[in-house]
Design an enzyme around this catalytic site. Structure first.
Site, PDB file in Angstrom:
ATOM      1  N   ASP A   1      20.039  53.384   2.437  1.00 44.17           N
ATOM      2  CA  ASP A   1      21.189  54.476   2.359  1.00 44.17           C
ATOM      3  C   ASP A   1      22.363  54.107   3.632  1.00 44.17           C
ATOM      4  OD1 ASP A   1      22.367  57.022   2.205  1.00 44.17           O
ATOM      5  OD2 ASP A   1      20.318  57.816   1.397  1.00 44.17           O
TER       6      ASP A   1
ATOM      7  N   ASP B   1      26.640  57.202   1.608  1.00 44.95           N
ATOM      8  CA  ASP B   1      26.701  58.531   1.622  1.00 44.95           C
ATOM      9  C   ASP B   1      27.970  58.931   1.936  1.00 44.95           C
ATOM     10  OD1 ASP B   1      24.860  61.015   2.692  1.00 44.95           O
ATOM     11  OD2 ASP B   1      26.152  61.001   4.341  1.00 44.95           O
TER      12      ASP B   1
ATOM     13  N   GLU C   1      28.268  57.920  -2.879  1.00 45.10           N
ATOM     14  CA  GLU C   1      28.102  59.499  -3.147  1.00 45.10           C
ATOM     15  C   GLU C   1      29.554  60.037  -2.876  1.00 45.10           C
ATOM     16  OE1 GLU C   1      25.626  63.382  -1.359  1.00 45.10           O
ATOM     17  OE2 GLU C   1      26.747  62.029   0.060  1.00 45.10           O
TER      18      GLU C   1
ATOM     19  N   HIS D   1      17.535  64.612  -3.052  1.00 44.82           N
ATOM     20  CA  HIS D   1      16.881  65.333  -1.887  1.00 44.82           C
ATOM     21  C   HIS D   1      17.800  66.354  -1.341  1.00 44.82           C
ATOM     22  CE1 HIS D   1      19.961  62.727  -0.534  1.00 44.82           C
ATOM     23  NE2 HIS D   1      19.980  63.132   0.869  1.00 44.82           N
ATOM     24  N   ASP D   2      18.952  66.602  -2.257  1.00 50.72           N
ATOM     25  CA  ASP D   2      19.802  67.777  -1.677  1.00 50.72           C
ATOM     26  C   ASP D   2      19.685  68.852  -2.717  1.00 50.72           C
ATOM     27  OD1 ASP D   2      20.794  66.336   0.544  1.00 50.72           O
ATOM     28  OD2 ASP D   2      22.417  65.453  -0.755  1.00 50.72           O
TER      29      ASP D   2
END
Ligand code: NOJ
Length: 566
Positions: free
Chosen positions: A98, A203, A261, A335-336
């Site tokens: 990440d 990210d 993302e 995970h969000d």
């Protein structure tokens, strides 16, 4: 269309804090992941995306990094990380790290220096501004709100200026206008690539270029001093320039997998970002389908029931929008986000059927599918009794703001959290029916979902018709049928309110995908325009009667079928 390994892959996302704890401190770790490598291999995935494991004060689950080139103690050491990547590679699984470079932690040495004084050499690594010149009730440099509530600016006493933080105040935004910042980031990326990583999940990468002057946003919420400023920081003026530079200086030197993302991205921008010849990335995560269950223009917490026809419209726009132009990433959770089966299926009586139907949906679209840990066993949302049991900064900020600052009814706020809170996805992975779900021998950092005695990996491993086995089968099919990866998508029955059906076509190969998104039986009628001589069922989530014709199918609740037509 060109073939590529990253198009043919299936990615599995690991949120390390919640995956597997090897040393009994209640926190998942790298050695824990190593213990589960054979599990991943058996599932059939061939890429792991590892959420951040870097040094972090852990204000935002590790997305606040204080050292990009070292491992958080709770997760292990660099030597453990080396063992992890070696274990993955031995099993033919690649590793995506990440990359969180829109911001750092406020405890990163760059920021520690930056806040020391206005003339510190690191000052310009971040985005500092004085208060508004004219006296104002809200003196922040502009009116943007932060994704995690309140102003996006934090006042810093010693130098009398504010710094920008689009996320928590412990996540100051880096200043990408500064070439030194970019050079440092590229150097760090190169360091990981030299160590053998196979790519990056980037990210909020489309937030790195902010509109010069950082203008005030138009008022969208008259009740708040702080407004949505996305038009000035998402897909900003120098985004492509920065990403092309990153590609030229780093990525182009390796055979890597990159996924950005990108909140607020459009199919057009995504097509440009992921264009195979000219784009800087392989694929991006779009968010339109994640927005279908919130009121238009409102925050994610303002729930509105979603409609299947809207989901079809959004997914079709993305399928067609990137066809032969870019590449889609396919996800229903991470995970969000809330758990897929609770959000788009049924986490009650039809949990198993609907989880399989949603998996069929995801894996049969064009693009690279992402499985979020626990999705493959149909893990569900959680309802903890009290806010004390929640850990996520976004959730805790919401509760504080609504309940303490605005005297909202705590029970109503808890309902919002039950539906959309990020901790739904972060409860420990449910490995078996033993205490703490086999995740840890200790009380975990966040409670286990109480349904672990019935929903767990062990149980799915021994039951032949489990969700886990169904995922395995879907992944195998992808390896067997190139049409699943490369076929073009055509929506059929666009206006049907219960059934989502589409075809995938590659040369003479054709698949027909039929999904009942409803807990009621639904009648499927094949449009006359679809011609075929024979049909063969390649996967289904119920026992299908042999003699049934596909011209007219009485679909059971949440039934999914995929036929190969010839
Ligand atoms: C997106 C990440 O997925 C999320 O978990 C995080 O809070 C924000 N970016 C900020 O890094």
């Amino acid at each position: 269309m060109n073939k590529a390994w990253w198009k043919e892959s299936v990615v599995y996302q690991i949120y390390p804090r919640s995956f597997c704890d090897s040393n009994g401190d209640g926190i998942g770790d790298l050695r824990g992941i190593i213990q589960k490598l054979d599990y991943l291999k058996e599932l059939g995935i061939n890429v792991v995306w590892l959420s951040p494991v870097y040094k972090t004060p852990n204000d935002d689950g590790g997305y606040d990094i204080s050292d990009y080139q070292d491992i958080q103690d709770e997760f292990g050491t660099l030597a453990d990380w080396e063992a992890l990547i070696a274990g993955l590679h031995q099993r033919g699984i690649r590793l995506l790290m990440d990359l969180v470079v829109n911001h750092t932690s406020d405890e990163h040495p760059w920021f520690v220096e930056s806040r020391k004084s206005k003339d510190n050499p690191y000052r310009d690594y971040y985005i500092w501004r004085p208060a508004k010149p004219e006296p104002a009730a809200h003196p922040e440099p502009n009116n943007w709100f932060s994704f995690f509530g309140g102003s996006a600016w934090q006042y810093d006493e010693p130098s009398g200026e504010y710094y920008l933080h689009l996320f928590s105040r412990k996540q100051p935004d880096l200043n990408w206008e500064n070439p030194q910042v970019r050079a440092e980031i590229y150097k760090m990326m190169d360091w990981w690539l030299q160590k053998g990583v196979d790519g990056f999940r980037m990210d909020v990468i489309n937030l790195i270029s902010k509109t010069p002057g950082l203008p005030d946003a138009p008022t969208s919420n008259p009740d708040s001093p702080y407004q949505w400023g996305g038009m000035y920081f998402a897909n900003g003026p120098r985004l492509f320039e920065f990403l092309h530079e990153m590609k030229e200086k780093v990525l182009s030197k390796y055979d890597v997998f990159t996924v950005g993302e990108t909140p607020m991205v459009t199919p057009q921008i995504a097509a440009d970002l992921t264009n195979e010849q000219t784009g800087p990335l392989n694929m991006v995560f779009q968010f339109e389908h994640m927005g279908l269950d919130s009121a238009p223009g409102a925050s994610k917490w303002e729930y509105k029931p979603w409609k299947l026809v809207d989901l079809k419209q959004v997914m079709t726009r993305w399928q067609k929008g990137l066809e032969d132009r870019g590449w889609n990433s396919l996800y229903l959770s991470n995970h969000d986000q809330p758990r897929t089966v609770s959000r788009f299926g049924d986490d009650g009586p039809y949990r198993v059927e609907s989880a399989k139907m949603l998996a069929t949906f995801l894996h049969m679209l064009q693009g690279t599918p992402y499985i979020y840990q626990g999705e493959e066993i149909g893990m569900t949302n959680v309802r903890f009794d009290t806010i004390e049991d929640y850990r996520d900064v976004e959730t805790l900020n919401l509760y504080r703001e609504l309940v303490y600052d605005h005297q909202a009814d705590p029970a109503e706020v808890m309902e919002k959290i039950y539906r959309k809170g990020r901790d739904n996805a972060r409860t420990p992975m449910q490995w078996d029916a033993s205490p703490q779900a086999g995740f840890s021998s200790h009380l975990p950092w966040i409670k286990v979902n109480p349904n672990y005695p019935t929903i767990n990996v062990r149980r799915d491993q021994v039951q032949p018709d489990s969700i886990l086995h169904y995922y395995q089968k879907l992944i195998e099919l992808r390896k067997k049928y190139p049409v699943i990866v490369y076929g073009t998508y055509e929506l059929i029955l666009a206006d049907h309110e219960q059934i989502y059906a589409f075809t995938r076509t590659l040369d003479a190969e054709c698949l027909l995908v039929i999904l009942n998104f409803n807990q009621e039986p639904s009648l499927f009628q094949l449009p006359e325009t679809i011609s075929f001589a024979t049909s063969e069922l390649i996967i289904d989530n119920y026992e299908v009667p042999m003699e049934e014709t596909i011209k007219k199918i009485h679909l059971k609740p949440y039934e999914a079928r995929v036929y190969q037509l010839r």
